[in-house]
Scaffold this active site. Structure first.
Site: not given
Length: 118
Positions: A51, A109
């Site tokens: 993002d 992540y």
């Protein structure tokens, strides 16, 4: 030829990985650099997307080219053209069945949050 690349980037100045019509994405910057190198419209395929404002420390992508250039040379050529907040860490030629997303065996992540306490 299929070329796999490992990229690291500071996403602060970007609207995420994916190219967009009204914002600058990492994918667009890399594809524009590849066009300067190959003179081909090259589609970059990532193992995943990030993002806006998100950083990556080892994201994999691949691209296909008809140019007969050793894969290792793309690392140097891309780093010469890319801004300093996007760095190619490694490039290598892959078999024709390689796909950055579908050949991945895992993803990691890490989330780091920071804030000022006043």
């Amino acid at each position: 030829m299929i070329v796999k690349a490992l990229v690291s980037y500071d996403g602060f100045n970007y609207a995420g990985w994916q190219k967009q019509e009204n914002a600058l994405g990492i994918q667009q910057v890399i594809e524009e650099a590849l066009y300067k190198i190959t003179k081909e419209n090259v589609d970059v395929v990532a193992s995943g997307r990030t993002d806006a404002g998100v950083h990556a420390f080892g994201q994999v992508f691949h691209f296909e080219t008809s140019k007969n250039v050793p894969a290792i040379q793309y690392e140097r050529a891309l780093n010469a053209l890319l801004p300093k907040d996007i760095r190619i860490l490694k490039t290598e030629e892959m078999p024709d069945d390689f796909h950055a997303r579908f050949s991945a065996v895992g993803k990691r992540y890490d989330y780091f949050c920071s804030y000022d306490i006043k």
